[in-house]
Design a protein around this motif. Sequence first.
Motif, short mmCIF file in Angstrom:
data_model
loop_
_atom_site.label_atom_id
_atom_site.label_comp_id
_atom_site.label_asym_id
_atom_site.label_seq_id
_atom_site.Cartn_x
_atom_site.Cartn_y
_atom_site.Cartn_z
N VAL A 1 -1.37 4.84 -6.27
CA VAL A 1 -2.76 4.64 -6.69
C VAL A 1 -3.65 5.39 -5.72
CG1 VAL A 1 -4.62 3.00 -7.09
CG2 VAL A 1 -2.27 2.37 -7.67
N ASN A 2 -4.46 6.31 -6.26
CA ASN A 2 -5.43 7.06 -5.45
C ASN A 2 -6.83 6.82 -6.00
OD1 ASN A 2 -3.47 8.57 -3.78
ND2 ASN A 2 -2.92 9.55 -5.72
N ASN A 3 -7.78 6.56 -5.09
CA ASN A 3 -9.17 6.31 -5.48
C ASN A 3 -10.12 7.19 -4.67
OD1 ASN A 3 -8.77 4.10 -7.36
ND2 ASN A 3 -8.27 2.83 -5.59
N VAL A 4 -11.16 7.67 -5.34
CA VAL A 4 -12.27 8.37 -4.68
C VAL A 4 -13.55 7.74 -5.20
CG1 VAL A 4 -13.46 10.55 -4.33
CG2 VAL A 4 -10.96 10.52 -4.51
N PHE A 5 -14.45 7.36 -4.27
CA PHE A 5 -15.70 6.72 -4.67
C PHE A 5 -16.84 7.26 -3.81
CE2 PHE A 5 -18.79 3.16 -4.40
CZ PHE A 5 -19.14 3.11 -5.74
N TYR A 6 -17.90 7.73 -4.48
CA TYR A 6 -19.09 8.23 -3.78
C TYR A 6 -20.31 7.50 -4.32
CZ TYR A 6 -22.83 11.33 -2.19
OH TYR A 6 -23.97 11.82 -1.61
N THR B 1 -22.34 7.12 0.95
CA THR B 1 -21.02 6.73 1.43
C THR B 1 -19.97 7.46 0.61
OG1 THR B 1 -20.78 4.85 -0.09
CG2 THR B 1 -21.85 4.42 2.03
N LEU B 2 -18.86 7.74 1.25
CA LEU B 2 -17.72 8.36 0.58
C LEU B 2 -16.46 7.62 1.01
CD1 LEU B 2 -16.36 10.63 -1.09
CD2 LEU B 2 -16.24 11.95 1.03
N SER B 3 -15.64 7.24 0.05
CA SER B 3 -14.38 6.56 0.37
C SER B 3 -13.24 7.22 -0.39
CB SER B 3 -14.47 5.08 0.01
OG SER B 3 -14.64 4.90 -1.37
N VAL B 4 -12.11 7.29 0.28
CA VAL B 4 -10.88 7.81 -0.30
C VAL B 4 -9.76 6.84 0.08
CG1 VAL B 4 -9.25 9.72 -0.40
CG2 VAL B 4 -11.68 10.19 -0.07
N SER B 5 -8.94 6.46 -0.89
CA SER B 5 -7.86 5.52 -0.58
C SER B 5 -6.57 5.94 -1.27
CB SER B 5 -8.25 4.10 -1.01
OG SER B 5 -8.32 4.01 -2.42
N HIS B 6 -5.47 5.50 -0.68
CA HIS B 6 -4.14 5.78 -1.24
C HIS B 6 -3.27 4.55 -1.00
CE1 HIS B 6 -0.38 7.83 -2.21
NE2 HIS B 6 0.11 7.37 -1.08
N ASP B 7 -2.62 4.09 -2.06
CA ASP B 7 -1.65 2.99 -1.97
C ASP B 7 -0.41 3.40 -2.74
OD1 ASP B 7 -3.08 0.38 -0.82
OD2 ASP B 7 -4.52 1.48 -2.04
N ALA B 8 0.75 3.12 -2.18
CA ALA B 8 2.00 3.48 -2.84
C ALA B 8 3.10 2.51 -2.44
CB ALA B 8 2.41 4.91 -2.51
N SER B 9 4.12 2.42 -3.29
CA SER B 9 5.28 1.58 -3.00
C SER B 9 6.47 2.11 -3.76
CB SER B 9 4.99 0.12 -3.41
OG SER B 9 6.17 -0.66 -3.35
N ASP B 10 7.66 1.88 -3.20
CA ASP B 10 8.89 2.23 -3.90
C ASP B 10 9.27 1.18 -4.93
OD1 ASP B 10 9.06 4.47 -2.29
OD2 ASP B 10 10.33 3.47 -0.80
N GLY B 11 8.55 0.05 -4.93
CA GLY B 11 8.79 -1.00 -5.93
C GLY B 11 9.64 -2.13 -5.42
#
Length: 614
Positions: free
Chosen positions: A209-214, A190-200
């Motif tokens: 926040v960026n994540n990569v998981f294999y 499995t491969l996952s890529v995620s991105h979360d962001a906010s102006d606050g």
Amino acid sequence: MKLSVLVAFLTFNLSYAPVDQDSSAVELKEFTISENRLEIPFNKVSRNISVLQRKAIETTPARSIQELLSFTPGVDVRQRGVSGVQANIGIRGGSFEQTLMLLNGIKLTDPQTGHHLMNIPVPLQSIQRIEVLKGPGSRIFGQNAFAGAINIITELPETKSLNIQGFGGDFGMRGGHIISSLPIGKYKQTLSVSHDASDGHWYNSDFKVNNVFYESGYELNDKHEFNSMFGFSDRTFGANGFYTNAFPDQWESIQTYLSALSHSYRNKELFLQSRGYWRRNIDEFRLRRNEPEFFTNNHTSDVFALEINGAYTHRWGTSGLGIETREERITSSNLGDRNRSFIGLFAEHRVEFLEKFDARAGVYSNYYNELGWRHFPGAELGFQLDKFSRFYTNFGNSFRIPSFTELYYQDPSNFSNPDLLPEEAWNYELGWKLNKSRLNAEVVYFYRFTENLIDYTREPSTVHPNPNRWAPGNLSQVTFRGIETAFQYAPNLGGQHVRLNELNLSYNYIDAALVQAEGVESRLALNSLRHQVIAGLQAAFIQKIELTIKGRYIERMALDPYFLLDARLDYNRLKKLGFFAEISNITNSDYIEAGFVQMPGRWAKAGFMVNVGR
């Protein structure tokens, strides 16, 4: 209320079950608890363990692991801002340094500070379940499982699947996840890529926040299996109020790497697992975001570990043995260059007798190069009253090694203390649990007596603000007593158009008695939960819409109490195309969880998911 629905970023989110399948959140007796040696069905465990299953993970109004855990009875989650960009996790009155986080049994301890405990490179949608062990975990998992342990478990699916998710919301929130499964014969991956962001949600609280998981697994044959994991997390955020209120322009950037290789062998009564892993955390902290020359700390910590665990089932029960070795290092502009090493030995045995009784006992022996050998025993006893009802009791000795920050960090507000000793505690627990097809209930009493408690204290002053510096020390003894109750019921009331699927309610109470010198101020010792009430329901409409409502009342010993109400609406969650909407803090409560961060009022987000499975 301003809602900005941003669908600018797409993600693929892997579903670990076929698209049209779902599991009831109350059928916990089906689970086997995933410890590193013994495997015990949930309904035969003589400990207080909460299990968050896949359905709860998907439908709870939460966008991060931190937010999800905040709905778990007995767990104290203190977030700094939205989406849990940084959070402290405590269990049964324990501090964030006294909780052990694991990923598939691999320890995520950060030797610099427990503030980095949740730098986990796994998107929420990749998680199959989370097991929360409340109480001493040193005998099972080793050092730093002082007040409890949380094991995040992923699974490798055997079928191809792809899931796309994107979301947006208030405070300029946007993000999504791409998670795919592509097994090739006996090789699963499995491969996952995620991105979360906010102006606050307030000044200088923006984040990315960026994540990569294999993850992969290969079954050589019926006996041998090889697995690997690699993860990377990159998080950058404005840290207004995180550590002090004197510098609103604080800023931090953290990169976390995790890699692991393991081999497991199963042959009838014998199970063996060996693995090695490496975790690196790179932390840059600035007091003034745009002036790094004013004050900047740079830390790079590394953890190298090897483990061998095994279990053997025979006519006298099941025996488990294990050995681990760890090397922890840090290179820091403030803490200096430090390293330390550990060796741990595990031994335990479980036996069933007189038809309804079972017992388990063991010891964890730890060698720390600074202090030599120490031993930490524990035991459990269970009585199966009938098919559904169980009484249990246990005791255990737990401990925690001081972090490098507690030992060596010094600045104008804090002294260091390189002579700190490990914390130690004796823990006792008595409980009753009921597990039926539609009803789960548990009532628990616990007691923990801690010696050599590490706390920051300072002398009082008539000057405001207090000019005296905080200093860590083994200054206190503290006793925690508590009652934990939890009830979960699946009424399945209604028809095809409206149906009430689930109700849950929990109440937790903690009383703490601190013994320390008079006239000093304490920063950590009495800052835990006192009262915690969590309630929720889940209903379905026209077989396509699911409504989840969660309410929480939180009262801590050193902060004002508050009530939070959250809700999530899912449409076609298990189909090829689905949508969701969430509202957090519906009551618009004014509250602080950690540091000096004023948490946001009412805020909302919405998104979509596309499930593809072949």
